[in-house]
Scaffold this motif. Structure first.
Motif, PDB file in Angstrom:
ATOM      1  N   ILE A 116       0.849  -1.201   0.000  1.00  0.00           N
ATOM      2  CA  ILE A 116       0.000   0.000   0.000  1.00  0.00           C
ATOM      3  C   ILE A 116       0.879   1.244   0.000  1.00  0.00           C
ATOM      4  N   PHE A 117       1.553   1.502   1.127  1.00  0.00           N
ATOM      5  CA  PHE A 117       2.451   2.656   1.232  1.00  0.00           C
ATOM      6  C   PHE A 117       3.898   2.166   1.218  1.00  0.00           C
ATOM      7  N   SER A 118       4.705   2.712   0.325  1.00  0.00           N
ATOM      8  CA  SER A 118       6.105   2.296   0.252  1.00  0.00           C
ATOM      9  C   SER A 118       6.961   3.464  -0.226  1.00  0.00           C
ATOM     10  N   THR A 119       8.215   3.459   0.198  1.00  0.00           N
ATOM     11  CA  THR A 119       9.138   4.475  -0.298  1.00  0.00           C
ATOM     12  C   THR A 119       9.715   4.089  -1.651  1.00  0.00           C
ATOM     13  N   VAL A 174       2.924  -1.392   4.830  1.00  0.00           N
ATOM     14  CA  VAL A 174       3.861  -0.274   4.871  1.00  0.00           C
ATOM     15  C   VAL A 174       5.258  -0.821   4.659  1.00  0.00           C
ATOM     16  N   ARG A 175       6.046  -0.128   3.848  1.00  0.00           N
ATOM     17  CA  ARG A 175       7.427  -0.521   3.627  1.00  0.00           C
ATOM     18  C   ARG A 175       8.317   0.717   3.592  1.00  0.00           C
ATOM     19  N   PHE A 176       9.268   0.772   4.534  1.00  0.00           N
ATOM     20  CA  PHE A 176      10.290   1.817   4.520  1.00  0.00           C
ATOM     21  C   PHE A 176      11.593   1.192   4.025  1.00  0.00           C
ATOM     22  N   THR A 177      12.058   1.595   2.862  1.00  0.00           N
ATOM     23  CA  THR A 177      13.342   1.146   2.337  1.00  0.00           C
ATOM     24  C   THR A 177      14.240   2.362   2.143  1.00  0.00           C
ATOM     25  N   VAL A 203       3.548  -7.756   7.350  1.00  0.00           N
ATOM     26  CA  VAL A 203       2.819  -6.696   6.652  1.00  0.00           C
ATOM     27  C   VAL A 203       3.532  -5.349   6.757  1.00  0.00           C
ATOM     28  N   VAL A 204       4.457  -5.197   7.699  1.00  0.00           N
ATOM     29  CA  VAL A 204       5.277  -3.984   7.782  1.00  0.00           C
ATOM     30  C   VAL A 204       6.736  -4.391   7.665  1.00  0.00           C
ATOM     31  N   ASN A 221      -4.257 -11.514  13.364  1.00  0.00           N
ATOM     32  CA  ASN A 221      -4.365 -12.434  12.219  1.00  0.00           C
ATOM     33  C   ASN A 221      -3.396 -12.105  11.094  1.00  0.00           C
ATOM     34  N   CYS A 222      -2.284 -11.473  11.414  1.00  0.00           N
ATOM     35  CA  CYS A 222      -1.240 -11.230  10.415  1.00  0.00           C
ATOM     36  C   CYS A 222       0.101 -11.146  11.127  1.00  0.00           C
ATOM     37  N   THR A 223       1.177 -11.442  10.398  1.00  0.00           N
ATOM     38  CA  THR A 223       2.527 -11.308  10.934  1.00  0.00           C
ATOM     39  C   THR A 223       2.926  -9.844  10.806  1.00  0.00           C
ATOM     40  N   PRO A 224       3.192  -9.152  11.930  1.00  0.00           N
ATOM     41  CA  PRO A 224       3.268  -7.695  11.837  1.00  0.00           C
ATOM     42  C   PRO A 224       4.561  -7.098  11.315  1.00  0.00           C
ATOM     43  N   PHE A 225       5.754  -7.596  11.727  1.00  0.00           N
ATOM     44  CA  PHE A 225       6.925  -6.732  11.523  1.00  0.00           C
ATOM     45  C   PHE A 225       8.201  -7.496  11.199  1.00  0.00           C
TER      46      PHE A 225
END
Length: 361
Positions: A116-119, A174-177, A203-204, A221-225
């Protein structure tokens, strides 16, 4: 100069009191703050839980000024079906609004929509752990804040479809690269995965990033980080309920702090917290329903990355509480590691001890 001053004085005295208006400091600050706000609705977003709002978000973010805010409206549900690239010096102020992944994304394989949101553009399914290898470690983005957004991954499919296409469900909210001094805080991450149909990928994802924070978030219900190749990441006071796999994974890098997180039931046979990074601190975490290993310090070397160190050298693991599972704390790879004052209870019968250092290998 004297004539200029005189002219100004004459101009001032010729004005009436009614013609002179001055903004107060509060009014000036309010006007400036308002000018920094951008609303996706002004670009066509509906937020009704049905209409696709991705294009509106992309256009709105393009117009967010330096230091500005993309402001979402409370009670709205924005459906997103395409990647939205972030830029430096901006905030996404969620106000509790929901962002839902277009459900049609999960009905087809190779959709091309993987974040969704990524750098950076996520050009392939982000499934390669510890890879997520899309950056080069040269900082290009900074000062991004995502606050108080509810992310609904909405991954719902038949058991057979998930089994046949498990990698397809790998996805980043969300992805910060190649990012520094940025944060994801006070957000919620929800999903429709079940213990029978799930993907273990997070998911992050923070990748090759510096001094970033994942704090005060909740997930279910998701693997967070996952954090890979980072420096100085803070993962603090997150509440994680059902997690398919390792809830918090720190691959490579150094100087991380993983503190005061509460983690519940885990579905997959893996560590609940994994830290293969040097000079890090793992403290005050509460693992209430450990499945196999509570905390793993260091990992075996990876043939995919022969030049990387997957140790946990000089890391401190202190004041954690682990209940259940086979092993409380596993030291797999690292020198100078300190494991202190942890409480480990209710391990499986083959484990002998139940207090500090119980199950530590």
């Amino acid at each position: 100069m004297r004539y200029l001053i005189l002219l100004l004085l004459l101009s001032y005295t010729s004005c009436t009191t009614e013609e002179l208006t001055f903004e107060t400091e509060t009014e000036v600050l309010s006007r400036i703050a308002q000018s920094l706000k951008v609303f996706p609705e002004d670009y066509g977003a509906i937020g009704d839980g049905i209409t696709l709002d991705g294009d509106a978000f992309i256009n709105a973010i393009a117009d967010v000024p330096e230091g500005g805010r993309l402001v979402l409206k409370k009670g709205k549900n924005y459906v997103i079906g395409k990647e939205i690239l972030l830029k430096s010096n901006m905030t996404i102020a969620g106000n509790g609004a929901e962002i839902t992944v277009d459900p049609l994304n999960w009905a087809k394989v190779n959709s091309g929509f993987y974040a969704i949101f990524s750098t950076v553009h996520v050009y392939d399914k982000p499934y390669a752990a510890p890879g997520f290898n899309m950056g080069d470690g040269i900082t290009k983005f900074s000062n991004i804040s995502i606050q108080n957004v509810t992310f609904n991954l909405n991954r719902d499919a038949t058991k057979q479809f998930v089994k046949d296409n498990i990698i397809h469900f790998s996805f980043n909210a969300v992805r910060f690269t190649d990012t520094e001094n940025s944060r994801v805080t006070n957000c919620r991450f929800l999903d429709l995965q079940t213990e029978e149909t799930f993907t273990i990928m997070p998911v992050v994802a923070f990748e090759r990033s510096i001094n970033c924070k994942f704090t005060y978030n909740t997930s279910n219900n998701c693997t967070p980080f996952n954090n890979s190749w980072g420096v100085g990441t803070i993962v603090n006071k997150n509440k994680i309920d059902n997690t398919p796999s390792t809830a918090i994974e720190m691959y490579v890098g150094n100087g991380h702090r993983i503190t005061q997180n509460t983690i519940g039931t885990q579905w997959f046979d893996a560590s609940t917290i994994g830290v293969s990074s040097d000079y890090s601190y793992v403290g005050g975490n509460i693992l209430t329903d450990n499945r196999i290993i509570g905390i793993t310090l260091g990992h075996a070397e990876s043939p995919s990355y022969p030049d990387e160190n997957f140790g946990s050298d000089y890391t401190v693991c202190k004041n954690n509480y682990v209940t259940g599972g086979k092993v409380g704390i596993l030291l797999q790879n690292g020198i100078g590691v300190k494991i202190l004052i942890n409480t480990i209870e209710n391990l499986d019968k083959e484990s002998v001890y139940t207090r500090d250092n119980a199950g530590i290998i």
